[in-house]
Scaffold this motif. Structure first.
Motif, short mmCIF file in Angstrom:
data_model
loop_
_atom_site.label_atom_id
_atom_site.label_comp_id
_atom_site.label_asym_id
_atom_site.label_seq_id
_atom_site.Cartn_x
_atom_site.Cartn_y
_atom_site.Cartn_z
N PRO A 114 51.24 37.68 34.66
CA PRO A 114 50.38 37.34 35.80
C PRO A 114 50.04 38.55 36.68
O PRO A 114 48.91 38.68 37.14
N ALA A 115 51.00 39.44 36.88
CA ALA A 115 50.72 40.65 37.67
C ALA A 115 49.71 41.53 36.94
O ALA A 115 48.82 42.13 37.55
N MET A 116 49.82 41.62 35.61
CA MET A 116 48.87 42.41 34.82
C MET A 116 47.47 41.83 34.93
O MET A 116 46.49 42.57 35.08
N MET A 117 47.35 40.51 34.87
CA MET A 117 46.04 39.86 35.01
C MET A 117 45.43 40.17 36.38
O MET A 117 44.24 40.44 36.50
N ASN A 118 46.26 40.16 37.41
CA ASN A 118 45.80 40.46 38.76
C ASN A 118 45.34 41.92 38.85
O ASN A 118 44.30 42.22 39.44
N LEU A 119 46.10 42.81 38.25
CA LEU A 119 45.73 44.23 38.26
C LEU A 119 44.40 44.45 37.54
O LEU A 119 43.53 45.18 38.03
N GLN A 120 44.20 43.81 36.40
CA GLN A 120 42.94 43.92 35.68
C GLN A 120 41.78 43.38 36.52
O GLN A 120 40.72 43.99 36.56
N ALA A 121 42.00 42.25 37.17
CA ALA A 121 40.95 41.66 38.00
C ALA A 121 40.56 42.58 39.15
O ALA A 121 39.40 42.65 39.55
N ARG A 122 41.53 43.28 39.70
CA ARG A 122 41.24 44.21 40.79
C ARG A 122 40.44 45.42 40.32
O ARG A 122 39.61 45.94 41.06
N TRP A 123 40.71 45.90 39.11
CA TRP A 123 40.04 47.09 38.61
C TRP A 123 38.71 46.79 37.93
O TRP A 123 37.86 47.69 37.81
N ALA A 124 38.51 45.57 37.45
CA ALA A 124 37.30 45.25 36.69
C ALA A 124 36.00 45.61 37.41
O ALA A 124 35.11 46.22 36.80
N PRO A 125 35.83 45.30 38.70
CA PRO A 125 34.57 45.67 39.35
C PRO A 125 34.32 47.18 39.38
O PRO A 125 33.19 47.63 39.15
N ALA A 126 35.34 47.96 39.63
CA ALA A 126 35.16 49.41 39.68
C ALA A 126 34.84 49.97 38.29
O ALA A 126 33.98 50.86 38.15
N ILE A 127 35.51 49.47 37.28
CA ILE A 127 35.27 49.94 35.91
C ILE A 127 33.86 49.56 35.46
O ILE A 127 33.13 50.37 34.89
N GLN A 128 33.47 48.33 35.74
CA GLN A 128 32.12 47.88 35.37
C GLN A 128 31.06 48.69 36.12
O GLN A 128 30.07 49.13 35.52
N ALA A 129 31.24 48.89 37.40
CA ALA A 129 30.27 49.65 38.19
C ALA A 129 30.15 51.09 37.68
O ALA A 129 29.04 51.63 37.58
N ALA A 130 31.26 51.71 37.35
CA ALA A 130 31.23 53.08 36.83
C ALA A 130 30.48 53.14 35.50
O ALA A 130 29.66 54.04 35.28
N ALA A 131 30.73 52.19 34.61
CA ALA A 131 30.06 52.17 33.31
C ALA A 131 28.56 51.93 33.46
O ALA A 131 27.74 52.60 32.82
N VAL A 132 28.19 50.97 34.31
CA VAL A 132 26.77 50.67 34.51
C VAL A 132 26.05 51.84 35.17
O VAL A 132 24.94 52.21 34.76
N THR A 133 26.67 52.45 36.16
CA THR A 133 26.07 53.60 36.83
C THR A 133 25.84 54.75 35.85
O THR A 133 24.79 55.38 35.85
N GLN A 134 26.82 55.00 34.99
CA GLN A 134 26.65 56.05 33.99
C GLN A 134 25.52 55.71 33.04
O GLN A 134 24.69 56.56 32.73
N LEU A 135 25.46 54.47 32.57
CA LEU A 135 24.42 54.06 31.63
C LEU A 135 23.04 54.18 32.25
O LEU A 135 22.11 54.70 31.63
N VAL A 136 22.88 53.72 33.49
CA VAL A 136 21.58 53.83 34.17
C VAL A 136 21.17 55.29 34.30
O VAL A 136 20.02 55.65 34.04
N GLY A 137 22.11 56.14 34.69
CA GLY A 137 21.80 57.56 34.80
C GLY A 137 21.37 58.16 33.47
O GLY A 137 20.42 58.95 33.40
N GLU A 138 22.04 57.77 32.40
CA GLU A 138 21.68 58.28 31.08
C GLU A 138 20.33 57.75 30.62
O GLU A 138 19.54 58.47 30.00
N LEU A 139 20.03 56.49 30.93
CA LEU A 139 18.71 55.93 30.59
C LEU A 139 17.61 56.65 31.37
O LEU A 139 16.57 57.00 30.81
N GLU A 140 17.84 56.87 32.67
CA GLU A 140 16.85 57.57 33.49
C GLU A 140 16.64 59.00 33.02
O GLU A 140 15.55 59.54 33.12
N ALA A 141 17.67 59.61 32.48
CA ALA A 141 17.57 60.98 31.98
C ALA A 141 16.93 61.02 30.60
O ALA A 141 16.71 62.10 30.05
N GLY A 142 16.63 59.86 30.03
CA GLY A 142 16.00 59.80 28.73
C GLY A 142 16.93 60.05 27.57
O GLY A 142 16.49 60.42 26.48
N LEU A 143 18.22 59.84 27.77
CA LEU A 143 19.18 60.08 26.70
C LEU A 143 19.14 59.01 25.62
O LEU A 143 19.60 59.22 24.50
#
Length: 138
Positions: free
Chosen positions: A91-120
């Protein structure tokens, strides 16, 4: 500056400092992964893709000796830094994952958008102007 012991998220959703680092007695082993295995932890999973996204979690699980060591070890990583924390139980692990999921998702999406805008990448959903489209008929 005195090095502090790692933190553990408890089942009661509290952060506590461990009395000692479960990996400390294996610090003499040069291969980190081997030290993790000797401490009784094995790979359990990850959040995001190691080295492919700007932020990810490496998760290790332990089944033996849980009377003294936490059940999960979590390594929070980016391309130039890592920090190890622990989770007392599933249960503590599930809570830890839930806390980090928004930051991990935001970092991945931000990187992808930047790469798309750069024409990669060619956007797979883009329809070339020369391809005729038909309206959906209901």
């Amino acid at each position: 500056m005195t090095k502090k012991n790692p933190l553990m998220l408890t089942t009661a959703d509290q952060w506590v400092e461990l009395e000692s680092d479960p990996l400390a007695r294996f610090a003499h082993i040069p291969d980190h992964e081997e030290g993790v295995r000797k401490a009784g932890y094995s790979e359990w999973g990850a959040m995001s893709v190691k080295d492919l996204t700007p932020l990810w979690l490496e998760i290790y699980h332990r089944t033996d000796g849980l009377d003294s060591d936490p059940e999960f070890m979590v390594v929070i990583c980016n391309h130039g830094f890592y920090q190890t924390v622990y989770a007392e139980s599933t249960p503590a692990m599930m809570n830890l994952q839930a806390r980090w999921a928004p930051a991990i998702q935001a970092a991945a999406v931000t990187q992808l958008v930047g790469e798309l805008e750069a024409g990669l990448y060619a956007a797979p959903w883009a329809v070339p102007a020369a391809v005729p489209t038909r309206a959906a008929v209901g």
